[in-house]
Design an enzyme around this catalytic site. Structure first.
Site, PDB file in Angstrom:
ATOM      1  N   CYS A  59      -5.468  -3.156   1.910  1.00 26.69           N
ATOM      2  CA  CYS A  59      -5.384  -3.229   3.378  1.00 26.69           C
ATOM      3  C   CYS A  59      -6.744  -3.385   4.063  1.00 26.69           C
ATOM      4  O   CYS A  59      -7.293  -4.472   4.095  1.00 26.69           O
ATOM      5  CB  CYS A  59      -4.615  -2.021   3.910  1.00 26.69           C
ATOM      6  SG  CYS A  59      -3.813  -2.342   5.506  1.00 26.69           S
ATOM      7  N   SER A  76       0.382  -2.726   6.938  1.00 24.82           N
ATOM      8  CA  SER A  76      -0.205  -3.172   8.199  1.00 24.82           C
ATOM      9  C   SER A  76       0.863  -3.173   9.275  1.00 24.82           C
ATOM     10  O   SER A  76       1.761  -4.019   9.267  1.00 24.82           O
ATOM     11  CB  SER A  76      -0.785  -4.589   8.031  1.00 24.82           C
ATOM     12  OG  SER A  76      -1.313  -5.076   9.238  1.00 24.82           O
ATOM     13  N   LYS A 112      -9.189   2.659  -2.588  1.00 21.37           N
ATOM     14  CA  LYS A 112      -9.514   1.950  -1.347  1.00 21.37           C
ATOM     15  C   LYS A 112     -10.906   2.338  -0.859  1.00 21.37           C
ATOM     16  O   LYS A 112     -11.235   3.517  -0.713  1.00 21.37           O
ATOM     17  CB  LYS A 112      -8.450   2.292  -0.299  1.00 21.37           C
ATOM     18  CG  LYS A 112      -8.537   1.547   1.004  1.00 21.37           C
ATOM     19  CD  LYS A 112      -7.337   1.927   1.885  1.00 21.37           C
ATOM     20  CE  LYS A 112      -7.303   1.199   3.207  1.00 21.37           C
ATOM     21  NZ  LYS A 112      -6.113   1.593   4.001  1.00 21.37           N
ATOM     22  N   GLU A 170       0.838  -1.198   0.000  1.00 17.32           N
ATOM     23  CA  GLU A 170       0.000   0.000   0.000  1.00 17.32           C
ATOM     24  C   GLU A 170       0.877   1.254   0.000  1.00 17.32           C
ATOM     25  O   GLU A 170       1.859   1.348   0.749  1.00 17.32           O
ATOM     26  CB  GLU A 170      -0.890  -0.039   1.243  1.00 17.32           C
ATOM     27  CG  GLU A 170      -1.791   1.151   1.449  1.00 17.32           C
ATOM     28  CD  GLU A 170      -2.633   1.024   2.714  1.00 17.32           C
ATOM     29  OE1 GLU A 170      -3.586   1.795   2.869  1.00 17.32           O
ATOM     30  OE2 GLU A 170      -2.322   0.152   3.559  1.00 17.32           O
TER      31      GLU A 170
END
EC number: 6.3.5.1
Length: 530
Positions: free
Chosen positions: A143, A169, A107, A41
């Protein structure tokens, strides 16, 4: 179809350097027969860019980086980056192949809890992205999307046969097991295999542990990257499922925390280009563990320990410090502080006339030490590591401008009981921290015959109350109902509340629990809530 998961360590804001890393990883993936490379990400910018995301020029630089990646031939690239359209900003992933953009996914689920603040910056996406690679329909998630039901379900409804998930993460204790569970749930719900790539590296208080993995369509982990290092994990999709691949062993609970601390120190010092570190060595367990971590992170040649004894410093504190210095081979100095302390007291004598001694005199000793360390830091350019732990941060058992003076708080999120466990773990293959440092009662050594438990509950009790109240948001009454003495609970809670002003002035430090005194702790200094 062969998918390469690019687990690497970007630097926030170094868009050109991060682009270079992605291009190099793409060449490695091509050489190993990969059809697709998936980055973490926001790999192009590093995570989290925070208020850099509010600058228009930041997006223009991102566009330049994407332009360079567009020139890549021979592999499909799924790259994470921020994207701005009009007045809206998105956390995005773009699919590039042979100079073409196959699509950009935004996202959908924006986390806004714990250390995450994405609603401050981004607009949520509204549509899935599915593209075709080698005859296989690939769905893209980012994510938090995989932690919720809807994005994976929408990708499956759009025809996805496998999901690739781009992640930044951050680590906390037991986090990998939680990620595995989440991926298994989504796989069981959708019937799809999942390839999950995670960022690695330290970024201020966050540590990203990597440990990328893949699960088959039955939710079984079939491939696993190592933790805390760069890795290119190759997974093969055959006949609608991901086949078993490389399975790197994972560190146990204590090793994972220790390695997170090491990586946090290494990247904070390295990415900010400090030539090395300084720390005050006291003969106690906190500074001993901090020095061991610093040496493992940077090498002994970049660590400078300073012992600053006073008349209250025990002889064994000095001898134990010297022993540890010899074991590790760091640069070492001793500076006696008592003459300086007497000079201060002589200067303050008129103002202190008629006033009894109290913690003022103790704090003055700590502040002299802080001043000396900061002077050495100014002269050498080395960063001062503070050595206080989370239990001390909770109760305010630390001195502003004294032992709190410095640039990086290595043990800021490590409770005292965990300090002992980590120190014992570090000695597993041979003594690095002298045994007496681990076994003797802890003391600030700022007055005669002082030990920590004169001022605090036993650390086993203090830490248990701290975890329940601060990390798990339990009330004092709930903690008392578990069997903890009301006096201890009320004392710890009171100390936590009245010392918030200190924590606001503490250096940043690596987060290793699910709630640390940093991004995910926002407590008002001025308040009367009881």
């Amino acid at each position: 179809m062969r998918i390469a998961l690019a687990q690497f360590n970007p630097i926030v804001g170094d868009i050109a350097g991060n682009t270079d890393k992605i291009l190099a990883l793409a060449q490695q993936a091509i050489a190993q027969g990969a059809d697709m490379l998936v980055t973490p990400e926001l790999a192009l910018t590093g995570y989290p860019p925070e208020d850099l995301l509010l600058r228009d020029h930041f997006y223009r630089e991102c566009a330049k980086g994407l332009g360079r990646l567009m020139d890549l031939d021979g592999i499909t690239l799924v790259v994470g980056h921020p994207f701005k359209q009009g007045n809206e900003r998105f956390n995005a992933a773009t699919v590039l192949r042979d100079g073409n953009r196959l699509g950009t996914y935004c996202k959908m689920q924006l986390p806004n809890d714990e250390v995450f603040d994405e609603c401050r910056y981004f607009t949520p996406g509204a549509a899935p992205l599915v593209f075709e690679q080698n005859g296989v329909k690939v769905g893209v998630l980012i994510c938090e999307d995989v932690w919720q039901v809807e994005p994976a379900a929408e990708a499956a409804d759009a025809g996805a046969e496998v999901l690739v998930v781009l992640n930044a993460s951050p680590f906390h204790r037991n986090k990998l097991a939680v990620r595995h569970d989440v991926a298994r749930y989504r796989s069981e719900e959708t019937g799809l295999a999942i390839a999950y790539v995670n960022m690695v590296g330290g970024q201020d208080e966050l540590v990203f542990d990597g440990a990328s993995f893949a699960v088959d369509k039955h939710g079984r982990v079939v491939a696993q990257s190592p933790a805390y290092v760069d890795d290119l994990l190759l997974v093969d999709m055959v006949e609608g499922d991901i086949r078993p691949g490389a399975m790197a062993p994972q560190p146990d609970a204590l090793e994972s925390v220790y390695q997170a601390l090491v990586l946090g120190v290494r990247d904070y010092i390295g990415k900010n280009r400090f030539p090395g570190v300084l720390l005050g060595l006291s003969g106690g367990i906190d500074s001993a563990l901090t020095m061991a971590i610093a040496c493992d992170a940077l090498g002994a040649d970049k660590v400078h320990a300073v012992m600053m004894p006073s008349r209250y410093t025990a002889d064994i504190s000095v001898s134990d410090s010297r022993q540890m210095v010899q074991l590790l081979g760091v640069q070492y100095d001793e500076i006696e502080i008592w003459p300086m302390y007497q000079s201060f007291m002589n200067g303050l004598a008129p103002a202190f006339a008629g006033l009894a001694e109290d913690t003022t005199e103790e704090n003055l000793q700590a502040r002299i030490r802080g001043t000396l360390l900061m002077a050495l830091s100014n002269k050498t350019g080395k960063l001062v590591l503070t050595t206080g732990n989370k239990s001390e941060m909770t109760t305010g058992y630390c001195t502003l401008y004294g032992d709190m003076a410095g640039g990086f708080a290595v043990l800021k999120d490590v409770a005292k009981t965990l300090v002992y466990q980590l120190s014992t773990w570090r000695n597993r293959d041979g003594e690095v921290i002298p045994e007496r440092i681990i076994t003797r009662p802890p003391s600030a050594e700022l007055r005669p015959d002082q030990i920590d438990q004169d001022s605090l509950p036993p650390y086993e009790v203090l830490d248990a109350i701290m975890v329940r109240y601060m990390e798990d948001n339990r009330s004092a009454e709930e903690i008392v109902a578990e069997g903890y003495a009301r006096a201890d609970v009320e004392r710890v809670v009171r100390l936590l509340k009245i010392n918030e002003y200190k924590r606001r002035q503490a250096p940043v430090g690596p987060r290793v629990t699910h709630r640390g005194f940093g991004k995910d702790w926002r407590y008002p200094i001025t308040n009367r809530f009881s």
